[in-house]
Motif scaffolding. Structure first.
Motif, short mmCIF file in Angstrom:
data_model
loop_
_atom_site.label_atom_id
_atom_site.label_comp_id
_atom_site.label_asym_id
_atom_site.label_seq_id
_atom_site.Cartn_x
_atom_site.Cartn_y
_atom_site.Cartn_z
N THR A 45 0.78 -1.04 -0.09
CA THR A 45 -0.04 -0.13 -0.01
C THR A 45 0.87 1.25 0.00
OG1 THR A 45 -0.16 -0.08 2.70
CG2 THR A 45 -2.05 -1.09 1.07
N GLY A 46 1.61 1.49 -1.01
CA GLY A 46 2.26 2.79 -1.18
C GLY A 46 3.55 2.61 -0.48
N LEU A 47 4.35 1.70 -0.47
CA LEU A 47 5.55 1.64 0.35
C LEU A 47 6.62 2.84 -0.14
CD1 LEU A 47 7.19 0.22 2.55
CD2 LEU A 47 8.14 -1.26 0.82
N LYS A 48 6.70 3.11 -1.21
CA LYS A 48 7.48 3.92 -1.98
C LYS A 48 7.39 5.27 -1.77
CE LYS A 48 5.73 4.32 -6.83
NZ LYS A 48 5.91 4.37 -8.14
N GLU A 49 5.95 5.70 -1.11
CA GLU A 49 5.83 6.96 -0.75
C GLU A 49 6.04 7.22 0.90
OE1 GLU A 49 1.80 7.41 -1.98
OE2 GLU A 49 2.44 7.40 -4.11
N ASP A 50 6.42 6.35 1.85
CA ASP A 50 6.59 6.31 3.17
C ASP A 50 7.94 7.32 3.16
OD1 ASP A 50 4.36 4.89 3.87
OD2 ASP A 50 5.37 3.06 3.84
N ARG A 51 7.70 7.80 4.43
CA ARG A 51 8.79 8.53 4.81
C ARG A 51 10.35 7.74 5.02
NH1 ARG A 51 6.70 11.94 8.93
NH2 ARG A 51 4.85 11.78 8.10
N ILE A 52 11.32 8.41 5.25
CA ILE A 52 12.52 7.55 5.37
C ILE A 52 12.53 6.71 6.31
CG2 ILE A 52 14.94 7.73 5.54
CD1 ILE A 52 14.92 10.03 3.64
N SER A 53 12.21 7.14 7.37
CA SER A 53 12.15 6.60 8.90
C SER A 53 11.31 5.29 8.79
CB SER A 53 11.73 7.36 9.95
OG SER A 53 10.31 7.94 9.61
N ILE A 54 10.36 5.37 8.28
CA ILE A 54 9.43 4.25 8.20
C ILE A 54 9.95 3.20 7.24
CG2 ILE A 54 7.26 3.32 7.38
CD1 ILE A 54 7.13 4.80 10.14
N VAL A 55 10.39 3.49 6.29
CA VAL A 55 11.14 2.68 5.17
C VAL A 55 12.47 1.95 5.98
CG1 VAL A 55 12.51 2.44 2.91
CG2 VAL A 55 10.29 3.84 3.26
N SER A 56 13.11 2.66 6.55
CA SER A 56 14.42 2.06 7.32
C SER A 56 13.57 1.18 8.52
CB SER A 56 15.12 3.18 7.83
OG SER A 56 16.08 2.79 8.58
N LEU A 57 12.77 1.44 9.10
CA LEU A 57 12.27 0.64 10.12
C LEU A 57 11.72 -0.66 9.44
CD1 LEU A 57 11.25 0.04 13.08
CD2 LEU A 57 9.28 1.26 12.64
N ILE A 58 11.07 -0.77 8.55
CA ILE A 58 10.62 -1.64 7.86
C ILE A 58 11.44 -2.79 7.32
CG2 ILE A 58 9.32 -2.68 5.94
CD1 ILE A 58 7.43 -0.40 6.26
N LEU A 59 12.40 -2.23 6.77
CA LEU A 59 13.68 -3.11 5.98
C LEU A 59 14.51 -3.67 6.96
CD1 LEU A 59 14.42 -0.79 2.78
CD2 LEU A 59 12.93 -2.86 3.14
N SER A 60 14.74 -2.74 7.96
CA SER A 60 15.76 -3.38 9.29
C SER A 60 15.04 -4.29 10.04
CB SER A 60 16.13 -2.12 10.19
OG SER A 60 15.06 -1.44 10.78
N LEU A 117 12.48 -6.22 9.16
CA LEU A 117 12.30 -7.56 8.35
C LEU A 117 13.78 -8.45 8.27
CD1 LEU A 117 9.84 -6.59 5.52
CD2 LEU A 117 9.35 -7.92 7.43
N GLN A 118 14.73 -7.32 8.07
CA GLN A 118 16.09 -8.16 7.68
C GLN A 118 16.58 -8.89 9.00
OE1 GLN A 118 18.91 -5.31 6.46
NE2 GLN A 118 20.46 -7.23 5.59
N THR A 119 16.41 -8.01 10.34
CA THR A 119 16.87 -8.75 11.67
C THR A 119 15.90 -9.65 12.17
OG1 THR A 119 15.87 -6.91 12.96
CG2 THR A 119 18.20 -6.83 12.10
N LYS A 120 14.49 -9.51 12.07
CA LYS A 120 13.64 -10.35 12.71
C LYS A 120 12.97 -11.62 11.88
CE LYS A 120 14.02 -8.15 16.60
NZ LYS A 120 14.68 -8.57 17.59
N VAL A 121 13.04 -11.17 10.64
CA VAL A 121 12.86 -12.35 9.64
C VAL A 121 13.95 -13.06 8.94
CG1 VAL A 121 11.07 -13.22 7.74
CG2 VAL A 121 10.38 -11.21 9.46
N VAL A 122 14.51 -12.34 7.99
CA VAL A 122 15.50 -12.81 7.31
C VAL A 122 16.77 -13.31 7.85
CG1 VAL A 122 17.16 -12.24 5.41
CG2 VAL A 122 14.97 -11.19 5.59
#
Length: 1650
Positions: free
Chosen positions: A197-212, A214-219
């Motif tokens: 739902t529009g991930l590329k329009e999120d603010r940088i902090s949210i994008v960083s939070l999501i990716l970090s 997912l990387q640490t807790k899932v990947v």
């Protein structure tokens, strides 16, 4: 306390909560009271605040304060107040148990701030631990309203619901519980909605939070398996994440100042995340496929779909890097990616295609240089391994059409892209091939041996050949580029003003007219590709007919290197020339050299020399020098003169610029002479070397030491250098001998000859003479013995003086004075000067006839005259004429030995006569002192250029001459016996390489020669290999050195033994052969067509004895399976005592090894050897062939337990402890077996007798046991069923046994007199007993008694009459007509001169049969000719018999009167079979003989009459593949004949072939055309007939071989009609022919359309 009081007293609730919240936000803070901790201590369950939620009239503001208060408490208990974690857990439980609906309803509020506060409270509740998170997740109802929270975004940049929702969702992942994380990932409408739902329009902090998160807790979470990750990170999810590469959200980070920096930050974050997720086999969703996608597994579909969707790979560098990295880590999806990708790889002039090709190249360049498949531990087959290797080294889109279309692109960029891909494929293939060949063991192969690795490389090359363009296509690109380059340079140089539209074409050249750099790089890359072709697919280079010297045009000219040619092209063309074989360049044009003209057109090699001296770059000059030397060395003329070549080349660099052109032209002319006629100059060198040897021998006595140099010149010498640059067999064995025969190269006489011709026309050639003298001076200093070179220089200088040149160049005069001091002082002439003037006259004539066709005849006349003079002198002159006789003998020696050896080295008669002369002339020691030394003769024989090719040529090789090889070996044997001192251990590898270990006379003599060497040099190391393996073994030993060299193992030795030849040796063992032979064995048993089929037991038995030493390791199973045991056992039947003794010794040694061996069948073979040993009562007792053949067959049978005879033989052996040598083992039990497999048992025993009854001992054994009585009586016995009586197999064995026995005189007499074989024969069909009749009659007729001769005559006449009856009257019963006629030829030729009555009977039988049933056209003259031809031998009867048989016609053969009306069809069958047999034999005879117009014309007319009139015959012919092949061969021969009279024959044969095609069921596609009508139309023009027959030949050839569509005919007529359409002129073909082609094309097109 205040907060608790306020809440309890309900006084100012809002105010109290606001103070609590306001103060709590500042905590923890030093110096400030912690109200949260204080409240928790007072109210352990926070019941006061939780109870506030129970009211029904709370406003949104109050609820927000309550939620915020609870959030503060829960956040503190989850962080710094974790020791109060139970308080937080209790609060969560109370809230969820009591107020869950309130929370759910709050999430649906329209007040976004209230919803965000509710989500924050939920996030705090989740943070209390796994249990709390699990309870919170259990109350969630994933509905549209909840999912819509992810879309509630604030476009102004303020904190929004989506941010809170994202934090809430990620809080579950942060709780750390794996089960909770798994449930969250499995929830389809939770985290996935956030990402979609529009991930590329999120603010940088949210994008960083999501990716970090997912990387640490899932990947990186080890508790989350790869399947869960694959389900969550679907292709669609990955695509949403990848959309962040085009992020356009809000910058809310303090570290980022601008939107551009924010985009770079987000792109880096998502890039690292996707690389970790998609490319890590440990943490990510990628997995390793050891099959690289070649197995039937589906593969990683998620990654495949994801990479296919990366459409910005050609535009975005990071996306491209991601795509390349994914495909590098998961190469198994490469093939499917290129099938499903949207990128187009079809070559076209477009930037998109160039981008696609660039992406393709990046993808495959990222793959490992050496394929992962070659490093796997899993064993696979070679084809499977190749398919795995090609996954990462050959793009599936790169096909032959891809390259051909890319080459034709009009842009340089497009062509460069195509060629770069081609170069990459070749480099990657080269790396893989090098790794596979250099790696000792490849674990990826099921059988890793050098053979399998070579097979892998060969299959690799074949696969590449299917997709690579041919060399012609690459060369055409080069030529088109050169043409374009020339045209553009002309435009640049000639145009003063260019239009705007042409500016883009010439802008790359610059203002000064330099070459287009892109064009230069493309041409350089093309040259690199050709080099790679030679290293990777050399067969494509060898198949090319292109002259690569044409590539030098434009790079080097008569003036040297072109100045405007970039160095990179010069460098690459030199590398190409060094890489390719010298034969691919026309370095020396095969043009006639005009000696009268000093200057002429230079060769390509001349340009190369110009390039060498004109190059300013040291690197380029070094490469050019290497190329010049390579070209000369590869020519084969300078094989042993590498150092001298360097002198000729290096001295060119010392020339002054004005001298260079003239000297190079001169050197090129001299080299042209050598290359055009190398043997002339090689012979001159050898002749002068021989003359020098003779002169030295005369001057220094018999010691033959080289003449001493004058003391004053010793200081002028440099160190003698070895001119032999070779290695391996030739270098080690022949280096000294070659240097004696060829002390300098053939270029020296060629240079001197060219110099003399040059100076006769012009004396002002000081530069050339200076160059020649400088080089020859250095060559002279490098000579071991300078006499040969000095004599050559003196000879040509005398020739120059005789030309009456007024003034010699000063350098030549000075050098003449110098080298003359090196010549030895010649003694005064005390003998007659070669018989005076007469010999002077012969010398002049010999010199004039040199290098002419009359030279050999003249030398022959001189030899004859010399022999006649010596013969007359020895007979008539009583007093010895010493001087004259010596002169004649010396002249005779020179003429006979030197000249004949030069011209008749491979002449068997010459070698035989020379050996005879050696035997006679060197018999007396004193007389031989006056002759040429044996050592010199031996050196001349072994140092000849044809010595190795003659010795190392075997029977099955092309251009081999076994008779010449035998004569040469005989000559060497004689020389060694005359002078054992010539034996040198270095010559043994040559003899072993020539030895074949057979009974061929040459091999027998080689064995005697090797024993002579062994006797003289007893310390020589024993080599167990022979033939080509010995040569390779010696080369390996030479390279490895004595420290690493090892003797071959027994497995290597036994592997040389050919199983078929070993089996022939067992079957036809030479019983008369002695173990230590003194003479050549020529006796061989019946059935062996050539002694090459047999191994020599004199070599094998000592070899077996050596490898069976106690300290050796022997594969006993291999010893049995390769028939080595069988040969040893059969040797016990030899008539030579030593041979039998050696066989017994080998068997004893083998028995000791066998006891310690382990293989299936070992115990049975041991028991077999025990029974044989127990049966032998006397040492070295001679066993019969029956017993040894039986033992050999039984030993082989023990290795095949799956066969029936294994049980039968073991049953017999276990029943006895010794073998009764007085009886045939188990004969009657097997012959009269009543077992279910009795036929097999009887056949096995009969095969033993067939191979063994060959001598008197075996015959006596069979006679004693009544074997012949059993064989003759069983056929007509009531015990024999009818099927067995009619069985050809059983009769075949009985006939073979009787035929073999008939060779023994005693057996032949006993069979005819005691066993009544004549009566038995008359009861059999004639053609079955022809061979027995021939053999018995031959043996019987050799007896001198009249009774025996008459009996044999009756025997032959009876069998012959029956045979003729079968051949000419009952052909339908047996289809062996051709074989029987061959036998009849042999019989007829044998009895031709011995018995006129039988000859008459034969002819009369033929006449009676032919005249009674053949056509009346057969004339009496044919039978008379046959009668006369019988006196001429076997071959003369064939054409005459064919002329008789071709008068037979099907309608003249009538059915027998005894047949009923219902059996008329049998007559038709008889006619068909008779015609089929006659036609088959006729076709075979015509194809095997030479093409004779008259014979073939008559035969074709007969075939036309018979085949077209009888369908049964035609059907039987087309069902026989051999007949079809012979018909096609005859048709092809007739088509090739171009005489006028053959047109009629070809037309008839074409009609026959078309008819047979219809009989085969091939549809007549030309039925609608008018072609066949021309065959029936009389008076047709010759040109039209020829055209029709030509077109039909294309049609017949293709359809006869099984083609469905006449493609050759279609292509031909298309070309003819197309040329007529394109050309406005009158077509070359006539109008009728053109109309005919159009008609055929129309018929074929209509066929193809249907």
């Amino acid at each position: 306390m205040k907060l608790s009081y306020s809440v309890k007293s309900a006084v100012s609730v809002i105010a109290g909560l606001e103070i609590f919240v306001r103060t709590g936000k500042k905590l923890p803070c030093a110096g400030l009271y912690d109200v949260v901790e204080g409240y928790i201590k007072i109210s352990a369950e926070c019941c006061e605040i939780v109870e506030l939620l129970e009211g029904e009239s709370q406003s949104v503001t109050e609820l927000m304060l309550i939620f915020r208060s609870l959030e503060l408490i829960l956040l503190r208990t989850a962080s710094d107040l974790s020791h109060f974690s139970m308080v937080g857990t209790t609060v969560v439980k109370k809230i969820l148990s009591t107020h869950a609906k309130l929370l759910q309803s709050s999430l649906c509020s329209v007040n976004h701030q209230f919803v965000r506060q509710c989500l924050s409270l939920l996030s705090a509740m989740v943070s209390q631990g796994a249990n709390s998170a699990r309870e919170v997740f259990s109350i969630l109802v994933f509905s549209k309203s909840l999912n819509s929270l992810a879309r509630q975004r604030d476009r102004t940049g303020r904190l929004d619901v989506r941010m809170a929702y994202v934090q809430f969702a990620l809080s579950f992942l942060m709780c750390g519980d794996s089960s909770i994380v798994g449930k969250i990932l499995d929830a389809k409408d939770f985290l996935c909605d956030i990402l979609s739902t529009g991930l590329k329009e999120d603010r940088i902090s949210i994008v960083s939070l999501i990716l970090s998160t997912l990387q640490t807790k899932v990947v990186h979470n080890p508790a989350i398996n790869k399947s869960q990750k694959l389900r969550f990170f679907s292709a669609a999810t990955l695509a949403q994440i990848a959309s962040l590469y085009k992020w356009n959200g809000i910058v809310d980070s303090s570290t980022v100042d601008s939107q551009g920096e924010g985009k770079l930050l987000v792109r880096e974050l998502v890039h690292n995340f996707l690389l970790d997720l998609c490319c890590s086999h440990k943490h990510g969703i990628g997995f390793h496929d050891p099959s690289l996608g070649t197995a039937t597994r589906a593969g990683n579909l998620v990654l495949l779909q994801f990479v296919v969707g990366l459409k910005q790979a050609t535009e975005d560098e990071l996306v491209c890097e991601l795509l390349v990295s994914i495909l590098k880590c998961s190469p198994d999806i490469l093939p499917r990616y290129f099938k499903e990708t949207h990128f187009s790889f079809t070559p076209r002039v477009a930037g998109a295609w160039l981008d696609s090709v660039a992406l393709l190249k990046k993808i495959y360049e990222a793959q490992s240089e050496v394929s992962q498949a070659l490093q796997l531990q899993e064993a696979v087959t070679v084809p499977r391994l190749l398919s795995m290797v090609l996954i990462t080294s050959l793009p599936p889109v790169c096909t032959k059409s891809f390259f051909n279309q890319g080459f034709k692109l009009p842009s340089v960029a497009g062509q460069h892209a195509t060629v770069s891909i081609l170069a990459f494929i070749l480099r990657r293939a080269e790396k893989n091939m090098e790794y596979s060949l250099k790696t000792p063991v490849l674990n990826c192969l099921d059988t890793s041996t050098p053979t399998t690795m070579e097979e892998f490389v060969q299959l690799y090359r074949e696969s590449l050949s299917k997709i690579l363009p041919d060399v012609t296509s690459i060369v055409s690109v080069w030529q088109s580029l050169s043409k374009t380059e020339k045209e553009e340079s002309e435009v640049i140089s000639g145009a003063t003003g260019l239009k705007a539209g042409k500016e883009d074409k010439v802008e790359d050249y610059g203002n000064n007219g330099k070459q287009n750099p892109k064009l230069v790089l493309l041409k350089a890359l093309l040259l690199q590709v050709l080099c790679l072709y030679q290293r990777v697919v050399p067969h494509l280079i060898s198949q090319s007919k292109f002259d690569f010297s044409k590539l030098l045009k434009g790079i080097v000219s008569e003036k040297g290197l072109e100045r405007n040619v970039p160095p990179v092209l010069q460098f690459e063309i030199l590398k190409l020339a060094l890489e390719l074989p010298a034969s691919k360049f026309s370095w020396f044009r095969l043009q006639e050299v005009n000696p009268e003209v000093a200057r002429g057109e230079g060769s390509v090699f001349h340009l190369l020399l110009k390039m060498f001296i004109s190059s300013s770059s040291i690197h380029l000059r070094t490469l050019t020098r290497m190329l010049v030397l390579k070209v000369l060395r590869d020519s084969g003329v300078f094989e042993h003169s590498s150092r001298e070549l360097e002198l000729w080349v290096d001295h060119l660099q010392s020339l002054e610029p004005p001298q260079q052109d003239r000297v190079i032209q001169f050197l090129d002319q001299a080299l042209m002479r050598v290359m055009c006629n190398p043997y002339i100059y090689l012979d001159k060198v050898a002749a002068v070397a021989q003359e020098a040897l003779g002169l030295q021998a005369e001057l220094s006595g018999r010691d033959r030491e080289p003449c001493d140099l004058p003391g004053s010149h010793i200081t002028d010498l440099v160190e003698v250098r070895d001119l032999d640059g070779g290695d391996g067999l030739e270098g080690s064995v022949l280096s000294d001998d070659v240097l004696q025969t060829f002390p300098f190269s053939a270029l020296v006489p060629a240079v001197l000859e060219t110099r003399n011709k040059l100076l006769q026309n012009s004396t002002e050639e000081n530069s050339v003479c200076e160059y020649i003298c400088a080089v020859l001076c250095d060559v002279l200093h490098c000579q071991r013995s300078p006499v040969s070179l000095c004599l050559t220089l003196q000879q040509y200088d005398k020739e120059l003086l005789s030309a009456e040149i007024s003034t010699l160049p000063h350098p030549s005069m000075s050098f003449c004075l110098y080298y003359s001091k090196w010549l030895p002082q010649q003694p005064q002439e005390t003998w007659v000067i070669l018989l005076g003037f007469k010999w002077q006259l012969t010398d002049s004539i010999t010199e004039k006839l040199a290098n002419t066709s009359e030279e050999l005849q003249w030398r022959t006349c001189l030899i004859t005259a010399a022999f006649q003079w010596l013969s007359a002198t020895y007979k008539e002159q009583k007093e010895t004429q010493v001087q004259k006789e010596k002169a004649i003998l010396r002249r005779l020696r020179t003429l006979l030995v030197s000249s004949s050896a030069q011209y008749r080295y491979q002449d068997r008669e010459f070698l035989t006569v020379l050996e005879m002369l050696l035997e006679k002339m060197y018999g007396d020691v004193n007389a031989s002192k006056e002759l040429l030394a044996v050592e010199t003769l031996h050196m001349m024989v072994t140092s000849h250029s044809l010595f190795l090719p003659t010795m190392l040529a075997f029977q099955n090789e092309e251009n081999s001459s076994p008779e010449c090889k035998e004569a040469l070996v005989s000559l060497l044997l004689t020389l060694v016996k005359k002078c054992p001192q010539v034996c040198n251990s270095s010559q043994v590898p040559v003899l072993l390489g020539a030895y074949g270990a057979t009974l061929d006379p040459a091999d027998q003599k080689l064995l005697l020669l090797l024993r002579e060497y062994e006797t003289i040099n007893s310390q020589a190391e024993l080599c167990l290999l022979w033939g080509p393996e010995a040569v390779e073994f010696h080369k390996a030993r030479k390279q490895l050195g004595p420290s690493l060299w090892q003797q071959p193992s027994s497995e290597q030795v036994l592997a040389q033994l050919a199983p078929d030849r070993m089996l022939n040796t067992v079957t036809h063992f030479p019983l008369h052969r002695c173990l230590i032979p003194q003479l050549i064995c020529t006796q061989e048993r019946e059935g062996t067509q050539h002694q090459l089929c047999l191994y020599d037991p004199c070599f094998l038995l000592p070899l077996f004895s050596f490898i069976l030493r106690p300290e050796s390791v022997v594969d006993c199973q291999k010893f049995v399976s390769c028939h080595a045991l069988a040969v040893t056992v059969v040797a016990l039947s030899s008539r030579d005592l030593k041979m039998r003794s050696a066989a017994s010794h080998v068997l004893t040694s083998f028995y000791e090894h066998l006891e310690g061996a382990r293989f299936r069948g070992k115990k049975q073979i041991l028991y077999l050897m025990d029974t044989v040993r127990n049966g032998i009562q006397k040492q070295n007792f001679r066993l019969s062939l029956v017993h040894t053949t039986y033992i050999a067959k039984v030993a082989q049978q023990m290795l095949r337990p799956e066969e029936h005879m294994y049980l039968v033989i073991n049953r017999f052996l276990l029943g006895t402890q010794y073998m009764d040598l007085g009886r045939i083992p188990d004969f009657f039990k097997l012959f009269y077996s009543f077992d279910f497999e009795h036929k097999l048992e009887r056949q096995w025993m009969l095969s033993v007798l067939e191979e063994s009854v060959m001598d008197k001992l075996s015959f006596d054994l069979c006679e004693k046991q009544n074997v012949y009585h059993a064989l003759l009586g069983f056929c007509s016995s009531p015990l024999c069923e009818q099927s067995v009586q009619n069985s050809w197999n059983h009769f075949y064995f009985r006939n073979k046994i009787l035929t073999a026995s008939a060779h023994i005189p005693k057996a032949a007499h006993s069979l005819t007199q005691a066993h009544g074989v004549l009566t038995w024969i008359t009861q059999l069909i004639g053609n079955r007993s022809v061979r027995l009749i021939c053999t018995g009659w031959t043996v019987k007729s050799s007896e001198k008694s009249a009774e025996s001769f008459l009996g044999s005559t009756y025997l032959f006449r009876t069998g012959l009459k029956n045979t003729l009856n079968v051949i000419l009257g009952r052909t339908h019963e047996r289809s062996h007509f051709c074989h029987q006629m061959n036998v009849m030829y042999q019989v007829f030729a044998f009895i031709n001169g011995k018995n006129v009555l039988i000859k008459f009977f034969f002819l009369e039988s033929v006449k009676e049969r032919v005249q009674g049933k053949a056509s009346a056209k057969l004339s009496q003259s044919h039978l008379q000719d046959l009668d006369k031809a019988a006196d001429g031998g076997l071959e003369a009867c064939r054409p005459l018999l064919m002329s008789i048989l071709t008068h037979w016609e099907p309608q003249t053969v009538l059915p027998s009167p005894s047949l009923c009306n219902g059996e008329v069809s049998d007559s038709s069958s008889l006619v068909g079979r008779t015609g089929y047999t006659l036609i088959k034999w006729t076709l075979k005879t015509l194809c095997e003989g030479s093409y004779e117009e008259s014979s073939i014309c008559a035969a074709v007319e007969w075939l036309h009459r018979v085949i077209l009139s009888h369908k049964t015959i035609a059907q039987s012919l087309v069902s026989d593949e051999a007949v079809k092949v012979d018909l096609l061969r005859l048709y092809h021969q007739t088509c090739q004949c171009r005489v006028q009279s053959s047109l009629d024959t070809l037309q008839l044969l074409t009609t026959v072939m078309l008819h047979l095609l219809e009989v085969q069921g091939v549809p007549n596609v030309l039925q609608t055309s008018k072609m066949e009508g021309y065959l029936d139309t009389p008076n047709v023009e010759v040109s039209i007939r020829e055209a029709v027959l030509k077109l039909l030949s294309l049609y017949i050839h293709e359809l006869w071989n099984g083609g469905k569509v006449p493609q050759l005919l279609l292509t031909h007529v298309q070309l003819v009609t197309r040329d007529e359409k394109k050309s406005k002129k009158k077509p070359k073909a006539g109008a009728s022919v053109l109309h005919l082609c159009k008609d055929v094309l129309s018929a074929l097109n209509s066929l193809l359309s249907t």
